[in-house]
Motif scaffolding. Structure first.
Motif, PDB file in Angstrom:
ATOM      1  N   LEU A 284      11.473  -4.281  -5.742  1.00  0.00           N
ATOM      2  CA  LEU A 284      11.225  -3.360  -4.624  1.00  0.00           C
ATOM      3  C   LEU A 284      11.579  -4.005  -3.283  1.00  0.00           C
ATOM      4  O   LEU A 284      12.125  -3.343  -2.393  1.00  0.00           O
ATOM      5  N   ILE A 285      11.294  -5.289  -3.138  1.00  0.00           N
ATOM      6  CA  ILE A 285      11.675  -5.998  -1.912  1.00  0.00           C
ATOM      7  C   ILE A 285      13.182  -6.011  -1.761  1.00  0.00           C
ATOM      8  O   ILE A 285      13.723  -5.843  -0.661  1.00  0.00           O
ATOM      9  N   SER A 286      13.904  -6.191  -2.862  1.00  0.00           N
ATOM     10  CA  SER A 286      15.364  -6.158  -2.812  1.00  0.00           C
ATOM     11  C   SER A 286      15.866  -4.792  -2.344  1.00  0.00           C
ATOM     12  O   SER A 286      16.806  -4.700  -1.542  1.00  0.00           O
ATOM     13  N   LYS A 287      15.242  -3.722  -2.816  1.00  0.00           N
ATOM     14  CA  LYS A 287      15.620  -2.380  -2.368  1.00  0.00           C
ATOM     15  C   LYS A 287      15.364  -2.207  -0.876  1.00  0.00           C
ATOM     16  O   LYS A 287      16.155  -1.572  -0.166  1.00  0.00           O
ATOM     17  N   LEU A 288      14.269  -2.767  -0.413  1.00  0.00           N
ATOM     18  CA  LEU A 288      13.949  -2.650   1.007  1.00  0.00           C
ATOM     19  C   LEU A 288      14.941  -3.425   1.865  1.00  0.00           C
ATOM     20  O   LEU A 288      15.300  -3.004   2.965  1.00  0.00           O
ATOM     21  N   ARG A 289      15.412  -4.563   1.374  1.00  0.00           N
ATOM     22  CA  ARG A 289      16.439  -5.303   2.100  1.00  0.00           C
ATOM     23  C   ARG A 289      17.735  -4.485   2.181  1.00  0.00           C
ATOM     24  O   ARG A 289      18.399  -4.461   3.217  1.00  0.00           O
ATOM     25  N   GLU A 290      18.069  -3.820   1.082  1.00  0.00           N
ATOM     26  CA  GLU A 290      19.253  -2.951   1.094  1.00  0.00           C
ATOM     27  C   GLU A 290      19.092  -1.834   2.120  1.00  0.00           C
ATOM     28  O   GLU A 290      20.065  -1.404   2.741  1.00  0.00           O
ATOM     29  N   ALA A 291      17.872  -1.370   2.285  1.00  0.00           N
ATOM     30  CA  ALA A 291      17.604  -0.274   3.227  1.00  0.00           C
ATOM     31  C   ALA A 291      17.596  -0.744   4.672  1.00  0.00           C
ATOM     32  O   ALA A 291      17.480   0.070   5.576  1.00  0.00           O
ATOM     33  N   LYS A 292      17.698  -2.071   4.888  1.00  0.00           N
ATOM     34  CA  LYS A 292      17.766  -2.658   6.237  1.00  0.00           C
ATOM     35  C   LYS A 292      16.490  -2.400   7.040  1.00  0.00           C
ATOM     36  O   LYS A 292      16.541  -1.985   8.201  1.00  0.00           O
ATOM     37  N   VAL A 293      15.343  -2.647   6.398  1.00  0.00           N
ATOM     38  CA  VAL A 293      14.084  -2.540   7.134  1.00  0.00           C
ATOM     39  C   VAL A 293      14.014  -3.658   8.173  1.00  0.00           C
ATOM     40  O   VAL A 293      14.645  -4.713   8.022  1.00  0.00           O
ATOM     41  N   THR A 294      13.262  -3.447   9.225  1.00  0.00           N
ATOM     42  CA  THR A 294      13.139  -4.472  10.272  1.00  0.00           C
ATOM     43  C   THR A 294      11.984  -5.429   9.996  1.00  0.00           C
ATOM     44  O   THR A 294      12.042  -6.592  10.384  1.00  0.00           O
ATOM     45  N   VAL A 295      10.929  -4.930   9.344  1.00  0.00           N
ATOM     46  CA  VAL A 295       9.763  -5.755   9.041  1.00  0.00           C
ATOM     47  C   VAL A 295       9.293  -5.435   7.629  1.00  0.00           C
ATOM     48  O   VAL A 295       9.291  -4.272   7.215  1.00  0.00           O
ATOM     49  N   LEU A 296       8.891  -6.489   6.896  1.00  0.00           N
ATOM     50  CA  LEU A 296       8.406  -6.307   5.530  1.00  0.00           C
ATOM     51  C   LEU A 296       7.192  -7.209   5.335  1.00  0.00           C
ATOM     52  O   LEU A 296       7.218  -8.390   5.689  1.00  0.00           O
ATOM     53  N   LYS A 297       6.115  -6.656   4.792  1.00  0.00           N
ATOM     54  CA  LYS A 297       4.888  -7.408   4.581  1.00  0.00           C
ATOM     55  C   LYS A 297       4.363  -7.161   3.165  1.00  0.00           C
ATOM     56  O   LYS A 297       4.514  -6.064   2.616  1.00  0.00           O
ATOM     57  N   THR A 298       3.726  -8.179   2.578  1.00  0.00           N
ATOM     58  CA  THR A 298       3.061  -8.034   1.288  1.00  0.00           C
ATOM     59  C   THR A 298       1.680  -8.669   1.366  1.00  0.00           C
ATOM     60  O   THR A 298       1.409  -9.508   2.221  1.00  0.00           O
ATOM     61  N   THR A 299       0.808  -8.252   0.471  1.00  0.00           N
ATOM     62  CA  THR A 299      -0.511  -8.857   0.364  1.00  0.00           C
ATOM     63  C   THR A 299      -1.003  -8.689  -1.062  1.00  0.00           C
ATOM     64  O   THR A 299      -0.376  -7.995  -1.873  1.00  0.00           O
ATOM     65  N   GLU A 300      -2.117  -9.326  -1.381  1.00  0.00           N
ATOM     66  CA  GLU A 300      -2.737  -9.170  -2.695  1.00  0.00           C
ATOM     67  C   GLU A 300      -4.160  -8.674  -2.516  1.00  0.00           C
ATOM     68  O   GLU A 300      -4.918  -9.210  -1.705  1.00  0.00           O
ATOM     69  N   PHE A 301      -4.506  -7.629  -3.261  1.00  0.00           N
ATOM     70  CA  PHE A 301      -5.863  -7.094  -3.246  1.00  0.00           C
ATOM     71  C   PHE A 301      -6.598  -7.629  -4.471  1.00  0.00           C
ATOM     72  O   PHE A 301      -6.072  -7.566  -5.584  1.00  0.00           O
ATOM     73  N   VAL A 302      -7.810  -8.122  -4.281  1.00  0.00           N
ATOM     74  CA  VAL A 302      -8.568  -8.688  -5.385  1.00  0.00           C
ATOM     75  C   VAL A 302      -9.916  -8.003  -5.493  1.00  0.00           C
ATOM     76  O   VAL A 302     -10.614  -7.827  -4.501  1.00  0.00           O
ATOM     77  N   GLN A 303     -10.247  -7.616  -6.713  1.00  0.00           N
ATOM     78  CA  GLN A 303     -11.570  -7.071  -6.996  1.00  0.00           C
ATOM     79  C   GLN A 303     -11.966  -7.555  -8.377  1.00  0.00           C
ATOM     80  O   GLN A 303     -11.435  -7.091  -9.381  1.00  0.00           O
TER      81      GLN A 303
END
Length: 470
Positions: A284-303
């Motif tokens: 999915l990150i690779s697809k977003l790079r192809e889409a030329k996004v300006t900012v990309l963020k990820t995080t992990e949710f834990v429960q």
């Protein structure tokens, strides 16, 4: 002998602003306050620990109802079979959205105060959990969309049951369409996955042309079949086919959100989605790079023992001061170039690295004897690279450009790093980047710049080589 003991990797923890981060729910105390919850709670012999049967849908539903009422003042219910959300995990997502909005990465239009936050919940479900929590915790307004009549009916019931929130939440059917919603606009990325998501509208065709939102959020269908959805014997969260399943699973669904975001890039400040499988993040990150996004963020949710991931992106132009304040995620990055043709060796790759950075007027110094390219980039160069806004350079332009470039450019304002190339085995090269001045105000963009270099080199050498063989 050196100590070969593996370093312990610290797992992410619950969001610090989550009300349960320091004080998890006390089931026994809740059972004493809510008699309807008492039959589902069991206590240890010493009375110190209490628990519920997580495989019992009625128990998990009653826990969610009690927590929403007791801790958030929300009246809530869902019928049998609908997806029952966990309050802790869903609260983490809401707090992360607030973190993104607080970053102030983007330049706002006008000089007045920030507008009221408005969010869009893709597939809000009968539980309508995100609009209810977002409105309760932060006073945000929401549009919650869905395609199922049952989900829409119960989502509306849950909103109407909370008079203090009813004016903040609109429930909208995704399949009805809107005037001037852009539904007849074909996404330029529609060829990405011919076998991917083919279903009701997600954003395009649901969001009006003149509508503006601070963010969208989504808990996508994680599975490709209901059989796959029922493989976890430790939980009973319910869930209908519409909520749990789509062809291609969550990856196909999120790719559809990405496609729609290209069309609606000016309608949202942030596009976000929860991800159930970490293995899908890279694609999915690779697809977003192809889409030329300006900012990309990820995080992990834990429960507890459950982990989910958050993915966020934007097309808005970043605020220069905000970008400058980013801290570098890594000072060393690397990737492999595999399956190279015989004519492509380390020297050819080094020259391609040089050309990549010269294409946006960066300063480069190529040392073929050491197989190193020394690179200096400014804020303007970084912006050009991340937007793929590069001029076309050929090798004849290299010597002229380098002779004109100043020699002493590695100042505190610029970002300096080295790219080296090592041959592993015939046809395989290791490309490594090393950041020189970590204190540069733009050093936080090093990882993103290096990732763009990786994509350019793989496209130039490995993908073109594969096409040549087919």
């Amino acid at each position: 002998m050196p100590n070969k003991k593996k370093r312990r990797i610290e797992r992410p923890t619950i969001h610090p602003r989550n009300r349960y981060s320091e004080n998890p729910p006390d089931f026994a105390a809740l059972a004493s306050l809510y008699p309807s919850f008492q039959p589902f709670v069991s206590c240890s012999r010493d009375g110190r620990r209490s628990s519920i049967d997580w495989t019992d849908f009625n128990a998990t539903r009653e826990l969610t109802r009690v927590l929403l009422h007791h801790d958030h003042g929300i009246n809530w219910w869902i019928p049998d079979g609908q997806l029952c959300p966990t309050v802790t995990n869903r609260s983490n997502y809401i707090h992360w959205i607030n973190d993104l909005l607080s970053l102030e990465l983007f330049v706002r239009s006008g000089g007045g105060p920030a507008e009221k936050v408005r969010g869009f919940d893709i597939g809000t479900g009968a539980n309508c959990i995100y609009p209810l929590l977002g409105a309760s915790l932060y006073g945000w307004s929401f549009v919650g969309s869905d395609v199922s009549d049952v989900a829409l009916e119960w989502a509306k019931w849950n909103v109407d049951s909370n008079s203090h929130l009813v004016d903040l939440i609109e429930i909208r059917k995704a399949g009805d369409g809107l005037p001037n919603s852009g539904g007849d606009v074909e996404s330029p990325l529609s060829d990405w996955d011919k076998n991917g998501y083919h279903g009701p509208p997600v954003l395009v065709g649901v969001v009006g042309e003149d509508e503006r939102f601070e963010f969208c959020m989504c808990n996508p269908p994680f599975f490709e079949s209901m059989e796959e959805a029922g493989l976890n014997p430790r939980t009973a969260c319910g869930g209908t086919t519409e909520e749990m399943v789509c062809p291609g699973g969550e990856q196909a669904f999120v790719i559809r959100i990405i496609e729609d975001s290209v069309v609606l890039k000016e309608s949202f400040r942030w596009f976000t989605s929860m991800i159930g499988r970490k293995a899908n993040l890279k694609a999915l990150i690779s697809k977003l790079r192809e889409a030329k996004v300006t900012v990309l963020k990820t995080t992990e949710f834990v429960q507890g023992q459950t982990a989910r991931w958050g993915l966020a992106w934007s097309f808005m132009p970043p605020n220069r001061k905000a970008v400058a304040s980013l801290v570098p995620e890594k000072s060393n990055c690397s990737f492999m170039l595999e399956g190279l043709p015989r004519r492509c060796g380390a020297i050819q790759v080094l020259k391609a690295v040089e050309l990549f950075f010269l294409a946006n007027s960066s300063s480069c110094k190529l040392d073929l004897a050491s197989f190193i390219v020394s690179i200096t980039v400014s804020q303007e160069h970084v912006t050009a690279i991340l937007r793929d806004d590069q001029s076309n350079f050929d090798e004849s332009a290299i010597s002229q450009h380098n002779s004109e470039a100043p020699n002493n450019l590695c100042s505190e304002e610029n970002m300096c790093f080295r790219v080296s190339v090592f041959e592993q085995i015939p046809g395989t090269l290791l490309v490594r980047g090393s950041l020189s001045n970590k204190k540069s105000p733009i050093s936080g963009s090093f990882s993103a710049v290096f990732q763009h270099l990786e994509e350019a080199l793989k496209k130039e050498f490995t993908e073109s080589h594969k096409r040549g063989r087919t």
